[in-house]
Every structure is written in C-alpha cells, then in structure tokens.
Design a protein around this motif. Structure first.
Motif, PDB file in Angstrom:
ATOM      1  N   LEU A  87      72.761 -82.567  15.838  1.00  0.00           N
ATOM      2  CA  LEU A  87      73.534 -81.429  15.350  1.00  0.00           C
ATOM      3  C   LEU A  87      73.280 -80.176  16.189  1.00  0.00           C
ATOM      4  N   GLU A  88      72.290 -80.256  17.087  1.00  0.00           N
ATOM      5  CA  GLU A  88      71.936 -79.074  17.864  1.00  0.00           C
ATOM      6  C   GLU A  88      71.614 -79.423  19.321  1.00  0.00           C
ATOM      7  N   PHE A  89      72.183 -78.641  20.231  1.00  0.00           N
ATOM      8  CA  PHE A  89      71.827 -78.707  21.659  1.00  0.00           C
ATOM      9  C   PHE A  89      71.660 -77.271  22.141  1.00  0.00           C
ATOM     10  N   ASN A 133      68.558 -74.166  17.159  1.00  0.00           N
ATOM     11  CA  ASN A 133      67.544 -73.251  16.647  1.00  0.00           C
ATOM     12  C   ASN A 133      66.326 -73.112  17.543  1.00  0.00           C
ATOM     13  N   GLY A 134      65.649 -74.225  17.760  1.00  0.00           N
ATOM     14  CA  GLY A 134      64.360 -74.132  18.450  1.00  0.00           C
ATOM     15  C   GLY A 134      64.026 -75.415  19.174  1.00  0.00           C
ATOM     16  N   GLY A 135      62.807 -75.893  18.911  1.00  0.00           N
ATOM     17  CA  GLY A 135      62.253 -77.026  19.651  1.00  0.00           C
ATOM     18  C   GLY A 135      63.139 -78.264  19.666  1.00  0.00           C
ATOM     19  N   LEU A 136      63.607 -78.651  18.505  1.00  0.00           N
ATOM     20  CA  LEU A 136      64.425 -79.857  18.396  1.00  0.00           C
ATOM     21  C   LEU A 136      65.669 -79.750  19.275  1.00  0.00           C
ATOM     22  N   ALA A 137      66.273 -78.582  19.270  1.00  0.00           N
ATOM     23  CA  ALA A 137      67.534 -78.390  19.977  1.00  0.00           C
ATOM     24  C   ALA A 137      67.328 -78.307  21.486  1.00  0.00           C
ATOM     25  N   ASP A 287      65.419 -73.292  10.613  1.00  0.00           N
ATOM     26  CA  ASP A 287      64.943 -74.457  11.324  1.00  0.00           C
ATOM     27  C   ASP A 287      63.982 -75.292  10.487  1.00  0.00           C
ATOM     28  N   ARG A 288      63.947 -75.088   9.169  1.00  0.00           N
ATOM     29  CA  ARG A 288      63.101 -75.963   8.388  1.00  0.00           C
ATOM     30  C   ARG A 288      63.527 -76.153   6.934  1.00  0.00           C
ATOM     31  N   SER A 289      64.288 -75.229   6.406  1.00  0.00           N
ATOM     32  CA  SER A 289      64.568 -75.390   4.981  1.00  0.00           C
ATOM     33  C   SER A 289      65.977 -75.921   4.739  1.00  0.00           C
ATOM     34  N   LEU A 295      78.901 -76.659   2.949  1.00  0.00           N
ATOM     35  CA  LEU A 295      79.399 -76.525   4.322  1.00  0.00           C
ATOM     36  C   LEU A 295      78.521 -77.283   5.320  1.00  0.00           C
ATOM     37  N   ARG A 296      77.225 -77.220   5.089  1.00  0.00           N
ATOM     38  CA  ARG A 296      76.304 -77.917   5.977  1.00  0.00           C
ATOM     39  C   ARG A 296      76.551 -79.438   5.920  1.00  0.00           C
ATOM     40  N   LEU A 297      76.744 -79.954   4.724  1.00  0.00           N
ATOM     41  CA  LEU A 297      77.020 -81.385   4.567  1.00  0.00           C
ATOM     42  C   LEU A 297      78.343 -81.743   5.237  1.00  0.00           C
ATOM     43  N   GLY A 450      57.845 -90.896  16.216  1.00  0.00           N
ATOM     44  CA  GLY A 450      57.256 -89.569  16.096  1.00  0.00           C
ATOM     45  C   GLY A 450      57.335 -88.915  17.464  1.00  0.00           C
ATOM     46  N   VAL A 451      56.985 -87.613  17.548  1.00  0.00           N
ATOM     47  CA  VAL A 451      57.168 -86.882  18.796  1.00  0.00           C
ATOM     48  C   VAL A 451      55.855 -86.552  19.525  1.00  0.00           C
ATOM     49  N   SER A 452      54.739 -87.067  18.994  1.00  0.00           N
ATOM     50  CA  SER A 452      53.460 -87.002  19.710  1.00  0.00           C
ATOM     51  C   SER A 452      52.570 -88.059  19.058  1.00  0.00           C
ATOM     52  N   GLU A 672      52.104 -78.843  13.711  1.00  0.00           N
ATOM     53  CA  GLU A 672      53.121 -78.851  14.772  1.00  0.00           C
ATOM     54  C   GLU A 672      53.337 -80.299  15.180  1.00  0.00           C
ATOM     55  N   ALA A 673      54.549 -80.803  14.958  1.00  0.00           N
ATOM     56  CA  ALA A 673      54.792 -82.217  15.253  1.00  0.00           C
ATOM     57  C   ALA A 673      54.460 -82.518  16.711  1.00  0.00           C
ATOM     58  N   SER A 674      54.963 -81.696  17.587  1.00  0.00           N
ATOM     59  CA  SER A 674      54.596 -81.857  18.990  1.00  0.00           C
ATOM     60  C   SER A 674      54.357 -80.498  19.631  1.00  0.00           C
ATOM     61  N   GLY A 675      55.416 -79.690  19.713  1.00  0.00           N
ATOM     62  CA  GLY A 675      55.345 -78.459  20.499  1.00  0.00           C
ATOM     63  C   GLY A 675      55.810 -78.793  21.901  1.00  0.00           C
ATOM     64  N   THR A 676      56.769 -78.012  22.415  1.00  0.00           N
ATOM     65  CA  THR A 676      57.269 -78.269  23.772  1.00  0.00           C
ATOM     66  C   THR A 676      57.175 -77.020  24.638  1.00  0.00           C
ATOM     67  N   GLY A 677      57.097 -75.849  24.005  1.00  0.00           N
ATOM     68  CA  GLY A 677      56.915 -74.615  24.761  1.00  0.00           C
ATOM     69  C   GLY A 677      55.665 -74.735  25.630  1.00  0.00           C
TER      70      GLY A 677
HETATM   71  C1  475 Z   1      58.961 -79.263  15.853  1.00  0.00           C
HETATM   72  N1  475 Z   1      64.334 -77.907  13.736  1.00  0.00           N
HETATM   73  C2  475 Z   1      58.179 -79.207  17.139  1.00  0.00           C
HETATM   74  C3  475 Z   1      60.195 -80.107  18.287  1.00  0.00           C
HETATM   75  O1  475 Z   1      60.420 -82.449  18.666  1.00  0.00           O
HETATM   76  C4  475 Z   1      58.701 -80.245  18.113  1.00  0.00           C
HETATM   77  C5  475 Z   1      65.093 -78.387  11.471  1.00  0.00           C
HETATM   78  C6  475 Z   1      66.117 -78.316  10.551  1.00  0.00           C
HETATM   79  C7  475 Z   1      67.316 -77.784  10.911  1.00  0.00           C
HETATM   80  C8  475 Z   1      67.451 -77.299  12.173  1.00  0.00           C
HETATM   81  N2  475 Z   1      66.463 -77.359  13.071  1.00  0.00           N
HETATM   82  C9  475 Z   1      65.304 -77.898  12.733  1.00  0.00           C
HETATM   83  C10 475 Z   1      63.170 -78.538  13.720  1.00  0.00           C
HETATM   84  O2  475 Z   1      62.774 -79.192  12.806  1.00  0.00           O
HETATM   85  C11 475 Z   1      62.372 -78.422  14.935  1.00  0.00           C
HETATM   86  O3  475 Z   1      62.751 -77.735  15.879  1.00  0.00           O
HETATM   87  N3  475 Z   1      61.242 -79.123  14.990  1.00  0.00           N
HETATM   88  C12 475 Z   1      60.419 -79.107  16.179  1.00  0.00           C
HETATM   89  O4  475 Z   1      60.842 -80.154  17.031  1.00  0.00           O
HETATM   90  C13 475 Z   1      60.784 -81.203  19.149  1.00  0.00           C
HETATM   91  O5  475 Z   1      58.098 -80.083  19.361  1.00  0.00           O
HETATM   92  O6  475 Z   1      56.818 -79.446  16.869  1.00  0.00           O
HETATM   93  O7  475 Z   1      58.540 -78.233  14.995  1.00  0.00           O
END
Ligand code: 475
Length: 829
Positions: A87-89, A133-137, A287-289, A295-297, A450-452, A672-677
């Motif tokens: 859902l995210e890039f 949002n962040g790491g996942l994307a 990015d977590r809740s 709309l999201r569904l 898993g991511v680590s 932190e599942a992994s962390g990529t920064g």
């Molecule tokens: C982890 N985003 C990092 C990174 O694997 C990890 C959740 C719900 C809706 C939208 N975005 C999210 C995440 O859960 C997310 O970015 N998770 C991160 O994924 C890549 O390195 O530890 O927190």
C-alpha cells in the motif's frame, strides 16, 4: 494482409532510429525538443524548472525503450513472476536515480553544461514522491530497485495517492500538517494507461444461484468504481531490465448508477460520481495505529482487486489450467495491508472461474507469502466484522469459511484447547467482533517472514508462537536492506568515487560484497586523508542547509550527531533530548577551563509525528524549546547546538545522512522490527550509537562492537526490568533533567507535564530511566573516540566496509531463492 502490414512495420522502423542516442548533440536536441513541444516554452526562454521538465522527458524516453524491451522479453519467456503488493512506496525523487541506473548521468550532465545548465541544480527542482510513511514504504522502494537490478521478473502494485504524506511545517515549535498535492506540477515518471482499467465493486448483497445445476454465489454490488493503471518504470543498474511499478487511481465508473442520470438531477449526479476518486486521494499518515476507517478498507480492497484482476488477465493470456497458477505466480504481501488479496483470489477462483473449494484452497496455499514489519500485538491490523460485511459481503463469507476449515483442522491437531483456539482464530470475539488480518495472512501463506533475526525470534516465541508451534517450517526471516544505488551512488557521489578508486572497480555497485575490500586500507594514511575530505564536503553541504533553513551557523569541527526517523515513544527521541539537556547542564556547571575539553556537538533531530499522536508532537515541541535555550546561550557557543530539521523525507535524508558523523538508534530493545535508517548511515561511514535491537544486532556481527557505541538493556532483560517497575532505581542525573523540564526551565511546563509523567515511576514503559546511565556512557565513549581522529576515521571506514550485508540486493536474492522460488530473466542488450 500480412504483406502490407510487414511493409508498414519496415517503413516505421526506417523512420525511427533503433534506439535514442546518447551523444551530447542528440541529448541537447532532445532536451530542446521537449522544451519547445512538451513543456511548450520557447527554447530562448525557459527557467530551471522548465529545463528540469524537458530533461526529465528526455530521460523518460530512454527509460521507456528499455521498459518496453523488458516487458516484451518477459512476455516471451513467461517466467514465474513475483507480484509485490504494497500500500506504500516511498520513492522520493527519481531523476538522478534513473540516469545513474541507465548509465547516462555524465552524458546528460555534459550535454546540459554546454547549454549552460547544471545537472545537480535541475535535479533539485524535482519534488519527492512521498507515497508512504516510513521504514516499510522506503523498504518497498529499495526492494524494487534491487528486483530490477538483479533481473527478477517482478511487478510492484500499489495506490497512486493524489496527496502523499503530509508536509511538516513548524510554527512556534509545534508541528503543523499541510497537504502534499504532489501531482500539481505533473509527474514525468508515470505513464497513464487509459485502456488498462478494471471495475472494482463494493457493498451490495450475495445471492445463491444455480449455474449448470451447480449452486454458486453471485455478488450483486451496490457501488462500482474504475481502477486506472499508472505505470512507473523502475530501471535496474548495469542491466537493460526495467520493471513496472503499477499504481492504481480511482475514477468514476461508466457502469455506475446510470439510473440516477435518467431520474435525478444531472449536476448532482455528476458531482456524486466524482466522489469515486476519493478512494485513491489520500495516504493515511499513521504508521502504526488502525482506526477501522471505511475509506482505508476501501483503499485496501480497491488496489487488491485491480491488481488481482490484472494478474489473472496476464495469466489467462497464455494459460488455460489454473493448476499451473502457482508455477507462474508468487504474491508477496507487504504487511497485512494487502491481505484481502487472499479472499479476493479465493473469490475469483470460486465464483468466477468455478473451481471447487478444494482446488482453489490448494492454489491459495502455494502462492502467498507474508512479511510482517511489526513487533507489538497492538500493531496487528484488525477489521471490524460489521465494516467488512457491509463493504465486502462475499469476502466476509469466504474468510468465515477459511476460518471454519482451519479451526476444524486445528481441533484435530491440538484438541479442544479453547484458549489456544480462541487466540488462533481469524475471528476475534468480543464487544466488537474483528477479523484478525495477521492470522488470516499466517494461515494462508506458505511463508511468514520477519525483517531481522531478532524480529523473527520474537515472532516465533511471542507474536505468532501458537502458529510457530503448529507450522515451524513456515517461519523464515530476511534481514532488511537498503539499496546502495540510492544511498551511496546518488546521495554521496564523492564517497562513491572514493570507494571505486580504492577498490579499483565500480563493480561494488552491483556486487556489494566487494565493499569488504575497503578493510585492507582501514589504516592507510592516504585513504584517511581522502575519507576525511569526503566527510568534510558532505558536512559543508549539510551545514549550508541548516543555515539556509534556520539561520543557525554551525561549526564544521563539531561532531554532527543525527537522529532522523518517525517520532515514536519506542524510538526514544526523548532519551536523546534528555541527554542533550544533561550535556547542556554539565557544560553550564563547568569551570571555564574544563570547557576546553568538551567535544563540540551539533545535535540534529528530524522526523514527522502522526497527526493524532499527541505525545510525539510534544516531543517535537520539547526539542524546539530546548534548542531555543541552548542555541541562544552565549555561555555555550559552539560547544553544543541543537537543530530540528523540518519535513524529513527521502531527499532531505539524502543530504543529511552523508554529512553525519554519528547517528543514534535508540529504540528500547525488542521494539524495532529491523530499522533501515541505520543501514544508510553505516554505508556512508557514519558511526552508530545504538541499542541491541532489530538489525543492529547483526551489524555488530559484521563490524564488531569495538566499532559501534552500544548501550542499554538487551531484549531479554526488558521484560524483567519492567516487572521491577517501582523498585527500579533511577539515576539522579535522570531525575534532575526531568525536573528541569517540570520546573519550567524551558517554559511550557504545563504542556510538558504529561510527557514527564510518561517517563517517571511505573509509567516509564520504554525504560528511559533504566537505560539513561548506559546511554550517557556510550555518549562519553563517542566523544572520546571522536577526538582521536585516526581512530574515528578507521572506525568510519570499517563501518562502510562492513555494510555489505545490509543491501537489499542480498535481501531480495534470499526472497527469490527461499520464499518466491523465482529465477532471474535478463533482457538481452
Ligand atoms: C518497522 N509502517 C521498522 C521497517 O521493515 C522496519 C504501518 C501501518 C500503516 C502504515 N505504515 C506502517 C510500519 O509498520 C513500518 O514502517 N514498520 C517498519 O518497517 C521495514 O525496519 O523496524 O518499524
């Protein structure tokens, strides 16, 4: 008539050169052509932005050639493909990345300079694509780069949001969100495919009908929208392969509510139709809740349905028997966000292709793999049954059926252990009945990643323990990575040149394991000189940015100490700020003479808080009030500065990371599942100050703990520490800095009260107090190392040299071999 058509084809080929040329004159002609005819400006008068547009279109033409060739090649070879559903890039800018991957950056730069333009200046005209949002994307974006580079036959699928992640502006130290209407100035990197559209259905009812004497389900939808494809070519490096990232946009459907046009108000009906577009209008900024928003569904199902139809269409072009489906299709679920794909594929196989449940289920079990990016049980996505049943009635039935079969099987295996059955069920009973998307994903996927390594262990022993006990073979992990193309070659050209010079080859850009060769020169004085020069150049660039943004002048001799990432309690930006207050307090209380020994620091913090996340927003404000105090204290001067960098995104990261001496990764161990920064900083020769969490544990194995500053409780100690709770003794230094905030040393004491309450006494869930002394010790060790320039430079070289394992090239290769079972499919040059 074939003869005639052949004649026409030859004539067309004769009219076009086989491929566009890359000599300076051809490039200049091309750019000017686009100025005049695409951008529609006079070639005698155009500004930097218009030059960027023309440049981008010239690059795009060359990209499209390779993209066509790759798609034709894939079609001819018909390999098993991986479909990457996310859902995210988070792509950021594209221009530099693309010309570098195509191997024509220098040619373009030369061509431009003869026209009086600077490539870098034009590249800065481009806005970021922040569709995540962040790491996942960002991980998805890095993985696409590696998939293309390693020649894998892959397709990315996602949503083309009209509004990307909000822009963060800071007003009086508070975060404000502004809409990111990123398509305002056009997007040269996408190709609109007006003929590639699919209808997507919502709401309505399911009826039983008979077809050829067989009972079957018919879903009569209540709403229909159209999904239109926008293709984003992703070029590999050192290969012709250019793969597709297909993003869907919602448009009103022509089949939709014809009725209202005949009966009602025409204008109202048109306006109503237009509402369909809202499905792909905005990216959710949390990015977590999960908030159980309709709309999201809708977004999730919209992109899943269009992608699944596209995948079936491609399969059916060349195949008749669905038993071959798993030999041609691997579906990767990037977290649970696309997991409705499971129910959708099942629905298509059952209701549209009329396979038996048994045959359909057999296919499902062979095609899906699932990667989770979270550690906490609260992070797992749930969808209220009422919501799902209303929007997607047939899918809810299918999920219930999957669950029924699963629970029956489970009873045979584990007996009537009701607690366990309740935990493992896809349906969560309670005041609000929910569908647990993670359970659905685990049950229906052949592999759960898993991511680590640590994350995978937590999945097996905690989050998915019940499932691990049942199916240990399903559980794997692939430690995340980042692409060195973007995070060294694009963002740190001086370091890139230096590495190639010392390794005597550019091959490391495709083969990251070669980086290890830098170890041989870790103590080489000549390399040390050049290495320091590169860092200096990048620090100057960062210092100039800071000055332009905030007016603050920072000393280049200071240690640039950076913490940039989404703001979260578990990431403990607050620990960093408390450490900074402590440092400030210490300097203030020193004799003038002792101040000479202080290692000067520029502390840099950046990151966005989810708009509804109050505590995170308070952390941002705290950072600003503390900065205000310190930066204006004449007593302190260059010994300590604190800067908050607003609107942290991919392009800001590309500038900040190469200029960092030290970076901080402070998550409470096990969160932190992994962390990529951290991987990006490591590759850029920045030293890490970190807890033993996520992927940092694996970094210690690569570069040794002598080359990092590790601190804090280990993951297995965290539970025990929490239990100790009220009996835990908190260091005086900690209480003192919290008291300074409480007493209004920085103002706003009422506003910060709840923040202080969260970290004192039994409520210090993330253990700031427990880790504080260890944190200060690690900081002191960093100071000590920094004054020994030779030692620091050696550590820096060894960090970059040891970062090879953290390339997405390695991650993707592992996925291809151990999860997706796909082979490279290289397009001939
Ligand atoms: C982890 N985003 C990092 C990174 O694997 C990890 C959740 C719900 C809706 C939208 N975005 C999210 C995440 O859960 C997310 O970015 N998770 C991160 O994924 C890549 O390195 O530890 O927190």
């Amino acid at each position: 008539d074939f003869g005639e058509r052949k004649g026409q084809a030859e004539r067309m080929l004769g009219l076009m050169d086989v491929f566009l040329k890359n000599d300076p004159i051809s490039l200049q002609k091309d750019i000017l052509h686009h100025v005049e005819y695409t951008v529609a400006r006079s070639r005698f008068s155009f500004d930097d932005f218009e030059a960027y547009q023309a440049l981008a279109h010239s690059v795009r033409d060359r990209l499209i050639e390779r993209w066509h060739d790759t798609l034709i090649h894939f079609k001819k070879e018909d390999p098993k493909r991986v479909y990457f559903l996310s859902l995210e890039f988070l792509m950021g800018r594209s221009l530099s990345n693309i010309v570098i991957n195509l191997g024509i950056r220098d040619q373009f730069a030369d061509a431009l300079s003869q026209l009086g333009f600077d490539f870098e200046v034009l590249a800065e005209q481009e806005g970021d694509a922040c569709l995540g949002n962040g790491g996942l994307a960002r991980l998805s974006a890095c993985q696409m780069d590696s998939l293309a580079t390693l020649d894998y036959p892959a397709v990315g699928y996602g949503l083309r949001y009209q509004y990307g992640l909000f822009r963060q502006v800071i007003v009086d130290g508070f975060q404000h969100e502004q809409p990111d209407y990123w398509l305002n100035f056009g997007n040269p990197w996408e190709i609109e495919r007006v003929h590639i559209t699919y209808p997507v259905k919502f709401y309505g009812t399911v009826t039983d009908e008979f077809l050829n004497g067989e009972k079957c389900k018919v879903w009569v939808p209540g709403e229909m929208v159209e999904a239109v494809a926008y293709d984003n070519p992703i070029p590999g490096y050192g290969t012709r392969n250019t793969i597709n990232l297909r993003l869907w946009a919602a448009k009103p459907s022509d089949q939709h509510d014809m009725e209202s046009f005949n009966t009602g108000d025409y204008v109202d009906a048109v306006v109503n139709r237009q509402r369909a577009e809202s499905i792909s209008s905005i990216l959710y900024p949390d990015d977590r809740s999960y908030q159980g928003k309709e709309l999201r569904l809708k977004q999730q199902y919209f992109f899943v349905s269009a992608s699944v139809q596209d995948i079936f269409r491609r399969f059916k072009d060349t195949h008749k028997k669905f038993d071959e489906f798993p030999e041609k299709v691997a579906l990767q679920l990037n977290d649970t966000h696309p997991s409705l794909a499971i129910a959708e594929v099942m629905r298509v196989l059952l209701d549209e292709e009329h396979l038996s449940w048994h045959r359909a289920w057999d296919i499902i079990c062979k095609i899906f793999s699932f990667t989770t990016h979270t550690v906490s049980p609260e992070g797992l996505e749930k969808i209220p049954v009422d919501l799902l049943g209303n929007l997607l009635p047939r899918h809810l039935q299918i999920i219930y059926d999957i669950n029924f079969n699963f629970v029956e099987e489970l009873k045979k295996m584990i007996g009537l252990d009701y607690d366990r059955l309740t935990r493992m069920s896809i349906v969560e009973e309670g005041a609000v009945k929910n569908i647990r998307m993670a359970n659905l994903s685990v049950i229906c996927s052949h592999t759960v990643n898993g991511v680590s390594r640590l994350h995978s262990e937590l999945l097996r022993t905690k989050l998915f323990k019940d499932f691990y006990d049942l199916w240990p073979h399903k559980f794997q992990y692939k430690t995340n990575g980042v692409t060195q193309r973007r995070w060294i070659v694009v963002s740190n050209p001086s370091l890139c040149a230096l590495i190639s010079k010392w390794l005597g080859t550019e091959a490391w850009i495709r083969d990251i394991d070669l980086l290890i060769g830098l170890r041989d020169y870790a103590t080489n004085a000549e390399l040390h000189q050049e290495w320091k020069m590169v860092k200096k150049v990048n620090k100057i660039r960062l210092a100039e940015y800071i000055e332009a943004m905030s007016g603050l002048k920072v000393s280049l001799d200071a240690m640039f100490d950076v913490q940039t990432k989404r703001i979260h309690e578990y990431k403990r930006q607050l620990l960093n700020i408390l450490g900074i207050i402590h440092r400030y307090d210490c300097i203030k209380n020193m004799y003038k003479n002792d101040r000479k020994k202080v290692v000067p620091r520029v502390c840099i913090i950046g990151g966005k808080a989810a708009p509804g996340y109050e505590i995170a927003k308070k952390i941002i404000k705290l950072c600003h009030v503390v900065a205000e105090r310190i930066n204006n204290d004449n007593d302190i001067g260059d010994l300590l500065k604190l800067v908050f960098i607003p609107d942290y995104n991919v392009s800001v990261a590309e500038m900040v990371i190469p200029g960092a001496d030290l970076s901080q990764h402070l998550s409470t161990a096990g969160h932190e599942a992994s962390g990529t920064g951290s991987m990006k900083f490591l590759m850029n020769g920045c030293l890490l100050l970190a807890t033993a969490d996520g992927s940092t544990i694996e970094m210690v194995e690569e570069i040794g703990q002598d080359n990092m500053f590790l601190f804090g409780a280990k993951a297995h100690e965290v539970v025990a520490l929490r239990k100790k709770g009220p009996t835990l003794k908190v260091p005086l230094q900690f209480s003192r800095v919290v008291r300074m905030i409480r007493d209004g040393h920085f103002g706003f004491e009422d506003y910060f009260k709840s923040l202080c309450d969260k970290i004192e006494g039994t409520s210090d869930y993330f253990l700031l107090g427990a880790d504080f002394m260890s944190y200060l010790e690690a900081q002191a060790a960093a100071d000590k190392a920094f004054v020994d320039e030779e030692r620091w430079t050696k550590m820096s070289i060894l960090s970059a040299a040891g970062s090879g394992r953290f390339s997405t090239d390695r991650t993707i290769q592992e996925y291809a071999e151990n999860t997706w079972d796909i082979q490279p499919c290289r397009c001939p040059f």
